[in-house]
Scaffold this motif. Structure first.
Motif, mmCIF file in Angstrom:
data_model
loop_
_atom_site.group_PDB
_atom_site.id
_atom_site.type_symbol
_atom_site.label_atom_id
_atom_site.label_comp_id
_atom_site.label_asym_id
_atom_site.label_seq_id
_atom_site.Cartn_x
_atom_site.Cartn_y
_atom_site.Cartn_z
ATOM 1 N N LEU A 1 0.829 -1.207 0.000
ATOM 2 C CA LEU A 1 0.000 0.000 0.000
ATOM 3 C C LEU A 1 0.861 1.254 0.000
ATOM 4 C CD1 LEU A 1 -3.097 0.014 0.029
ATOM 5 C CD2 LEU A 1 -2.992 0.576 2.454
ATOM 6 N N SER A 2 1.915 1.254 0.801
ATOM 7 C CA SER A 2 2.788 2.429 0.836
ATOM 8 C C SER A 2 3.501 2.613 -0.501
ATOM 9 C CB SER A 2 3.809 2.289 1.971
ATOM 10 O OG SER A 2 4.677 1.201 1.751
ATOM 11 N N SER A 3 3.858 1.507 -1.164
ATOM 12 C CA SER A 3 4.491 1.610 -2.481
ATOM 13 C C SER A 3 3.539 2.226 -3.494
ATOM 14 C CB SER A 3 4.940 0.226 -2.955
ATOM 15 O OG SER A 3 5.907 -0.311 -2.087
ATOM 16 N N ARG A 4 2.279 1.831 -3.446
ATOM 17 C CA ARG A 4 1.290 2.404 -4.358
ATOM 18 C C ARG A 4 1.095 3.890 -4.099
ATOM 19 N NH1 ARG A 4 -3.685 -1.184 -3.193
ATOM 20 N NH2 ARG A 4 -4.731 0.598 -4.192
ATOM 21 N N MET A 5 1.112 4.268 -2.817
ATOM 22 C CA MET A 5 0.951 5.685 -2.481
ATOM 23 C C MET A 5 2.122 6.506 -2.988
ATOM 24 S SD MET A 5 -0.594 5.515 1.397
ATOM 25 C CE MET A 5 -2.277 4.968 1.709
ATOM 26 N N VAL A 6 3.335 5.999 -2.758
ATOM 27 C CA VAL A 6 4.533 6.710 -3.224
ATOM 28 C C VAL A 6 4.520 6.830 -4.740
ATOM 29 C CG1 VAL A 6 7.043 6.549 -3.419
ATOM 30 C CG2 VAL A 6 5.942 6.107 -1.225
ATOM 31 N N ALA A 7 4.139 5.745 -5.436
ATOM 32 C CA ALA A 7 4.099 5.774 -6.900
ATOM 33 C C ALA A 7 3.085 6.784 -7.401
ATOM 34 C CB ALA A 7 3.778 4.380 -7.438
ATOM 35 N N TRP A 8 1.944 6.861 -6.755
ATOM 36 C CA TRP A 8 0.902 7.805 -7.211
ATOM 37 C C TRP A 8 1.334 9.247 -6.976
ATOM 38 C CZ3 TRP A 8 -3.192 7.565 -10.246
ATOM 39 C CH2 TRP A 8 -4.099 8.626 -10.251
ATOM 40 N N ILE A 9 1.960 9.501 -5.828
ATOM 41 C CA ILE A 9 2.450 10.858 -5.558
ATOM 42 C C ILE A 9 3.488 11.262 -6.594
ATOM 43 C CG2 ILE A 9 3.752 12.271 -3.908
ATOM 44 C CD1 ILE A 9 2.447 10.616 -1.662
ATOM 45 N N ALA A 10 4.390 10.341 -6.923
ATOM 46 C CA ALA A 10 5.408 10.628 -7.933
ATOM 47 C C ALA A 10 4.772 10.863 -9.295
ATOM 48 C CB ALA A 10 6.406 9.473 -8.007
ATOM 49 N N GLN A 11 3.729 10.126 -9.618
ATOM 50 C CA GLN A 11 3.058 10.263 -10.910
ATOM 51 C C GLN A 11 2.352 11.608 -11.015
ATOM 52 O OE1 GLN A 11 0.267 7.130 -11.749
ATOM 53 N NE2 GLN A 11 -0.750 8.279 -13.360
ATOM 54 N N GLN A 12 1.757 12.051 -9.916
ATOM 55 C CA GLN A 12 0.986 13.283 -9.945
ATOM 56 C C GLN A 12 1.837 14.538 -9.772
ATOM 57 O OE1 GLN A 12 -2.408 13.195 -10.671
ATOM 58 N NE2 GLN A 12 -1.808 11.073 -11.047
ATOM 59 N N THR A 13 2.992 14.415 -9.098
ATOM 60 C CA THR A 13 3.767 15.605 -8.762
ATOM 61 C C THR A 13 5.219 15.550 -9.215
ATOM 62 O OG1 THR A 13 4.477 14.722 -6.623
ATOM 63 C CG2 THR A 13 2.357 15.859 -6.682
ATOM 64 N N SER A 14 5.645 14.449 -9.817
ATOM 65 C CA SER A 14 7.046 14.262 -10.184
ATOM 66 C C SER A 14 7.958 14.339 -8.963
ATOM 67 C CB SER A 14 7.481 15.317 -11.226
ATOM 68 O OG SER A 14 6.704 15.212 -12.381
ATOM 69 N N VAL A 15 7.445 13.974 -7.801
ATOM 70 C CA VAL A 15 8.197 13.999 -6.547
ATOM 71 C C VAL A 15 8.158 12.611 -5.928
ATOM 72 C CG1 VAL A 15 8.255 14.913 -4.194
ATOM 73 C CG2 VAL A 15 7.758 16.436 -6.114
ATOM 74 N N THR A 16 9.291 12.169 -5.376
ATOM 75 C CA THR A 16 9.357 10.886 -4.691
ATOM 76 C C THR A 16 9.529 11.129 -3.198
ATOM 77 O OG1 THR A 16 10.360 9.807 -6.613
ATOM 78 C CG2 THR A 16 10.588 8.707 -4.473
ATOM 79 N N VAL A 17 8.628 10.597 -2.417
ATOM 80 C CA VAL A 17 8.732 10.745 -0.968
ATOM 81 C C VAL A 17 9.252 9.444 -0.377
ATOM 82 C CG1 VAL A 17 6.843 12.403 -0.870
ATOM 83 C CG2 VAL A 17 6.351 9.970 -0.592
ATOM 84 N N THR A 18 9.857 9.555 0.785
ATOM 85 C CA THR A 18 10.368 8.372 1.479
ATOM 86 C C THR A 18 9.321 7.887 2.478
ATOM 87 O OG1 THR A 18 11.440 9.743 3.151
ATOM 88 C CG2 THR A 18 12.746 9.115 1.230
ATOM 89 N N THR A 19 9.527 6.671 2.982
ATOM 90 C CA THR A 19 8.585 6.093 3.929
ATOM 91 C C THR A 19 9.281 5.788 5.240
ATOM 92 O OG1 THR A 19 9.041 3.839 3.183
ATOM 93 C CG2 THR A 19 7.285 5.028 2.052
#
Length: 610
Positions: free
Chosen positions: A476-494
């Motif tokens: 689930l966290s991987s999907r969230m990170v991927a979606w954030i990166a897709q929408q904002t071109s930003v990668t967040v850490t967990t």
């Protein structure tokens, strides 16, 4: 050669026996005298010592069903007595039947005490599990023969129940109630901030006097309350509160309140008619803990069960109120256990002396937060592993555990949530299989938190069906990170030090993850556990760069970059905010609107007003 027993030898032997038996009770009495008189007025000393003696020696107030420690002391005492008496009997002239009577009587008592020691020791840990599991209901979605794999060790040998509370009963010597009932749609309302962000927000700017600090364990979420979190406030979104506690001679200052979204917090203070001259962190006459122990010597509590609220809609005039969900140590078999016993409600007074009321029963709606101890919920969840008996617990690893995934490592469960379906507050805990590396959520522990009496509330463990794809928090966290990166071109850490943390359930099969930057929840993202719905990324801080989370390449939260360095929501200008709006997706268009709003706000703030 044997000789006659002299009177002096008898007295000497009696003295040795007395010393052998009495050194422990006399030592215990001396410790109590020192604690009681040398530290007179320190209620915690008397309370902790008396509770210690009860839990370690006499749960029922005497030798009947005493603890294993007491019977070990008796066994050692009888063994020493036998050796002391043999030394006298073998060295002197004593009638044979006298010698045999003393030896066999003492030996019989020794064997009996060893038997009591074994009995008290053998089921000591299971007895604790028996107590807490007596209020547990394991809810499965299908009949016992088709039970989910995680519940099958319990259901495969289960027998029929009464068909009301329990459809099946476990076969082991531990109370085990199984109900065929899938998890209902509680419709849990979501939160707008993580626990970590709430702690930071409440700590920042809190405390106006030296010696005052935020009491970390008192940070609590009060769901569905108004501005101050008080019972008289209008119903609204939840708030976070924490106690501003004193130390040394400095009393508590009040209760801090944060609405979960703004950059500022407020507080109601202990002053005027609501003065309060004690503190949990105080010493001597300022110690609230000593006062509580003196007035309620049988009630105990954990710091995590302390919370506060401001009773009233206006923080300036609201009454600061501290609530403690308390427990009572009671005898159970050859041991003691902790049983919920209502709450202590603490308020101030014009004289400054705390007004403390013990409410042994609290009904739903009477207080704006939890009244059932979260520390007891943990014990009840832990005791689930005993439901199928010792062998299945140890051999097959039966039971459930809190998730250890990095996003939830610091706060894995006992989330206090409000049900939109019935309006009640519940503790909700996602559970993974015990003794497993799996992070698949196979069950949810749910317990009513807005009511309490002198006993345990039912813990319902809703086991998920094997036919439905279980939610995996790591995935689930991987999907969230991927979606954030897709929408904002930003990668967040967990993880605990990353930006994405604390993924909690809400609604029906939905999960919310919080993006925390610099200790503040900047955004949250909602996704469904089965992946069938489109994720929803919500920007809470439009003043941050394009309302988007900043890049994070290190475990620690990364600071937000200047507005000019904001990442573009789309990769190119031809299809980005400078291109044709009709060519943008809904998410891209929303991001562009957010960017324009942020830029306009920044310019307006920079325009001179004088």
């Amino acid at each position: 050669m044997a000789r006659a027993v002299r009177r002096a030898e008898l007295w000497r032997t009696a003295g040795v026996l007395a010393l052998w038996w009495l050194w422990l009770p006399v030592g215990a009495l001396l410790v109590w005298l020192v604690k009681h008189f040398l530290f007179g007025g320190f209620g915690q000393q008397d309370q902790s010592y008396l509770l210690f003696l009860q839990s370690q020696l006499f749960p029922h107030g005497g030798p009947v069903q005493a603890t294993v420690l007491f019977w070990i002391w008796v066994s050692i005492g009888l063994l020493g007595s036998l050796l002391i008496l043999l030394n006298l009997l073998l060295d002197t002239e004593v009638r044979r039947w006298h010698r045999h009577l003393v030896v066999w009587t003492t030996t019989a008592a020794l064997l009996a005490s060893i038997g009591c020691t074994v009995t008290a020791f053998w089921d000591n840990d299971k007895d604790e599990g028996r107590y807490y599991s007596s209020a547990t209901v394991l809810d499965i979605p299908a009949a016992a023969g088709d039970a989910p794999a995680s519940a099958r060790p319990l259901t495969k040998d289960a027998r029929k129940g009464d068909g009301k509370r329990c459809d099946y009963l476990g076969a082991a010597d531990v109370p085990a109630c199984v109900k065929v009932e899938p998890m209902p749609d509680f419709g849990f309302e979501p939160r707008t901030a993580s626990y970590a962000a709430a702690s930071t927000a409440l700590r920042t700017g809190s405390g106006l006097a030296s010696g005052v600090s935020l009491m970390g364990h008192s940070v609590h979420y009060l769901p569905g309350t108004g501005t101050g979190g008080g019972s008289n406030a209008a119903t609204g979104h939840g708030v976070w509160t924490a106690l501003l506690d004193g130390s040394g001679s400095q009393p508590a200052e009040g209760v801090a309140v944060w609405d979960g979204t703004s950059n500022t917090n407020g507080a109601c203070e202990f002053k005027g008619d609501h003065a309060f001259d004690r503190a949990f962190g105080g010493n001597r006459a300022n110690s609230l803990r000593n006062l509580l122990a003196e007035r309620f010597p049988r009630l105990v509590y954990q710091d995590q069960d302390i919370w506060g609220y401001c009773d009233g809609p206006d923080l300036a005039t609201a009454r600061p109120t501290v609530v403690i969900a308390v427990t009572r140590q009671i005898a159970w078999q050859h041991r003691t256990v902790l049983r919920p016993d209502g709450v202590l409600v603490l308020t101030g007074s014009p004289s400054g002396r705390p007004e403390i009321v013990h409410r042994s029963t609290v009904r739903p709606g009477e207080l704006p937060g939890t009244v059932y101890p979260g520390s007891i919920v943990k014990e009840q969840i832990s005791a689930v592993q005993w439901l199928a008996g010792r062998g299945v617990k140890n051999r097959d690893g039966f039971g459930f555990a809190h998730t250890s995934t990095d996003t939830n490592a610091t706060n894995p469960g006992e989330y206090l949530l409000r049900s939109a379906t019935d309006g009640h507050f519940y503790y909700v805990t996602p559970l993974v299989p015990r003794n497993s590396s799996s992070e698949a959520i196979v069950a949810f522990a749910v317990l009513r938190a807005d009511e309490v009496g002198a006993g345990l509330n039912d813990l319902h463990v809703y086991v998920q069906s094997d036919t439905s794809k279980p939610t995996n928090l790591t995935e689930l966290s991987s999907r969230m990170v991927a979606w954030i990166a897709q929408q904002t071109s930003v990668t967040v850490t967990t993880g605990a030090g990353g930006e994405l943390q604390e993924i909690i359930p809400f609604g029906q099969g939905m999960w919310r993850g919080f993006v925390d930057i610099n200790g503040q929840t900047q955004d949250y993202i909602d996704v469904s556990g089965d992946g069938r719905t489109t994720p929803n990324l919500v920007y809470l801080k439009p003043s941050s760069p394009s309302g988007q989370p900043s890049p994070g390449s290190t475990p620690a939260p990364s600071p937000a970059p200047p507005a000019t360095a904001a990442p573009s929501p789309v990769p190119s200008s031809t299809t980005g905010c400078g291109g044709d709006p009709a060519a943008l997706s809904t998410a891209q268009l929303a991001s562009c609107v957010s960017s324009l709003s942020s830029a306009l706000a920044s310019r307006l703030q920079a325009t001179p007003t004088g």
